[in-house]
Scaffold this motif. Sequence first.
Motif, PDB file in Angstrom:
ATOM      1  N   ASP A 166       0.884  -1.143   0.000  1.00 25.21           N
ATOM      2  CA  ASP A 166       0.000   0.000   0.000  1.00 25.21           C
ATOM      3  C   ASP A 166       0.935   1.207   0.000  1.00 25.21           C
ATOM      4  N   ASP A 169       4.079   1.037   2.289  1.00 19.42           N
ATOM      5  CA  ASP A 169       3.772   0.235   3.481  1.00 19.42           C
ATOM      6  C   ASP A 169       3.144  -1.103   3.095  1.00 19.42           C
ATOM      7  N   GLU A 171       0.437  -3.931   2.974  1.00 15.75           N
ATOM      8  CA  GLU A 171      -1.027  -3.965   3.036  1.00 15.75           C
ATOM      9  C   GLU A 171      -1.478  -4.377   4.445  1.00 15.75           C
ATOM     10  N   GLY A 172      -2.414  -3.675   5.007  1.00 15.08           N
ATOM     11  CA  GLY A 172      -2.929  -4.025   6.341  1.00 15.08           C
ATOM     12  C   GLY A 172      -2.019  -3.599   7.474  1.00 15.08           C
ATOM     13  N   GLY A 173      -0.921  -2.914   7.162  1.00 14.44           N
ATOM     14  CA  GLY A 173      -0.057  -2.359   8.209  1.00 14.44           C
ATOM     15  C   GLY A 173       0.954  -3.310   8.812  1.00 14.44           C
ATOM     16  N   GLU A 174       0.921  -4.560   8.432  1.00  6.94           N
ATOM     17  CA  GLU A 174       1.896  -5.537   8.966  1.00  6.94           C
ATOM     18  C   GLU A 174       2.488  -6.315   7.805  1.00  6.94           C
ATOM     19  N   TRP A 175       3.712  -6.794   8.010  1.00  3.23           N
ATOM     20  CA  TRP A 175       4.339  -7.617   6.961  1.00  3.23           C
ATOM     21  C   TRP A 175       3.878  -9.065   7.041  1.00  3.23           C
TER      22      TRP A 175
END
Length: 505
Positions: A166, A169, A171-175
């Motif tokens: 995103d 970053d 997607e969804g804020g976590e790897w």
Amino acid sequence: MAKLRLILGDQLNTRISSLSDVEKGDLIVMAEVWDEATYVRHHKQKIAFLFSAMRHFARQLEEAGHAVRYVRLDDAGNTGSLFGEVTRALKEFDADGIITTECGEWRLACDIKHWAEKLGLPVEIREDDRFVSTLREFRDWAGDRKTLRMEFFYREMRRKTGLLMDGNDPEGGEWNFDTENRKSLPKGYKSPARKTVQHDSVTKEVLTLVENRFGDHFGSLADFRYGVTRDQALRELDSFIETCLPDFGAYQDAMATGEDYLNHSLVSAYLNAGLLLPMEICEAAEEAFREGHAPLNAVEGFIRQIIGWREYVRGLYWLKMPDYAETNYLNSQRSLPAFYWTGDTDMHCISEAVRNTQEHAYAHHIQRLMVTGNFALLAGIKPQEINEWYLIVYADAYEWVQLPNTHGMAIFADGGMMGSKPYAASGAYINRMSNYCKSCRYAVSQKTGDDACPFNYLYWDFLDRNEKKLRKNGRMGLVFKNLDRKEEDEMTAIRDSARKFLDAL
Ligand code: FAD
Ligand code: DLZ
Ligand code: SF4
């Protein structure tokens, strides 16, 4: 002048680098040879899959107008080796050079390196660009880092491919969403049905050949269900995305009696042989997420296996070979028990893993890692013997991917180059992630004695035996604290049970 272009059995893609500039007048050589079919005694299905896929691929190239010299195993004059077949082809075809794509195993790469000198002809070995990263990129990333960890390399691959990104970053804020991915199966869970493939005359002929010539190799051909063309492999991929991907993450680590595939993709044999390419698989999975068909934890977990683990093990293999294969950090010296070949053991988890390996040349990751791999680690099986077993029994096995997974991830023979700690576990783990223990003659609740689950006492005995080497590992602190809490008489019972069991193997 014309070129001879050699395509190996695991290079079955028209986009392979050795064909990128193929011209009319060039000769494409493919050969079924005894040396490759027997350098280890491959599972019958592995040979059948590759020979049939090779024959179909050769036909596809011919239909596209290329000149193909395809040598069958039983053709008169077959010399039995790739070098012999290239030499024989050059006697009949006037080429001013050979072009091939780098191969997937150290032993063959060393052989091919000498061909130019032996043949007196230039041999161009092109990069294998069927991967997301290049070997140079991996080497640069590894640089002089003290420890290599997949997770960090994976992030680089996410950035490079743009998969599940995103902007800058994840997607969804976590790897990584693995905390959502360790569920055991709900009661009565049935995994989706799998597509069956109709065998054509080419495959039927190959199955007969393999039964006749490799009848004493491990495994059965009775339930051969591999696709052997790119179209069939794509259908398997579509069916996975449609029916299995949504639950792939949640039950990725689960196991159950009679459930040989669960929600796994079954793409590894196709991917490693070239019938599928990594990015097309990952893009199909990402699309399923973007369309709301599959959740992020499933899709991220799946994509990580391919652009993370798969790329990482390849980089590690070529970075560390040939010394890598010689390491034996834990000094494991026990011979491979016969039940790895027969499945004839009271340990139900192992007999299940061996059964589905015999039937399908397949077992999913947790069976490989936490059942047969974990047992080999705890029992201290010689690296060479367990490595060879894994190279033999799976249709997706080539040394570049098999060795780091077995030698490094499963048995920790590399002392931590591949993973940060040994994946050692007692029966409690297997019981949590499967229903195997319910059908086992051993009691997973018992810690020592003749009826206790062998994984239980072998686990503590393994830690005890290898304390000097493993206690200093920061990630093992808690485990050793638990070991320290054990009373001396408990430790004596553990050591006695382990010795008795191991002596009887
Ligand atoms: P899925 O679970 O659906 O995963 C999707 C894909 O991710 C796989 O097809 C594979 O291409 C890739 N992948 C997942 N995990 C790994 C991994 N650890 N390393 C590399 N790629 C991975 N994989 C092989 O391809 N060949 C081998 O010879 C092999 N030997 C293994 C030996 C041991 C001891 C262990 C623990 C793992 C081994 N693996 C090997 C990795 C993994 O178990 C298989 O790739 C997977 O089980 C194949 O089934 P699948 O296609 O249904 O995978
Ligand atoms: C695995 C295999 C087998 C069983 N047979 C052949 C073969 O007859 N001809 C061939 O070109 N390749 C075969 N292979 C795949 C090779 O072993 C593979 O290309 C190398 O191990 C490098 O990855
Ligand atoms: Fe495997 Fe132990 Fe469970 Fe039996 S009790 S299935 S040996 S983990």
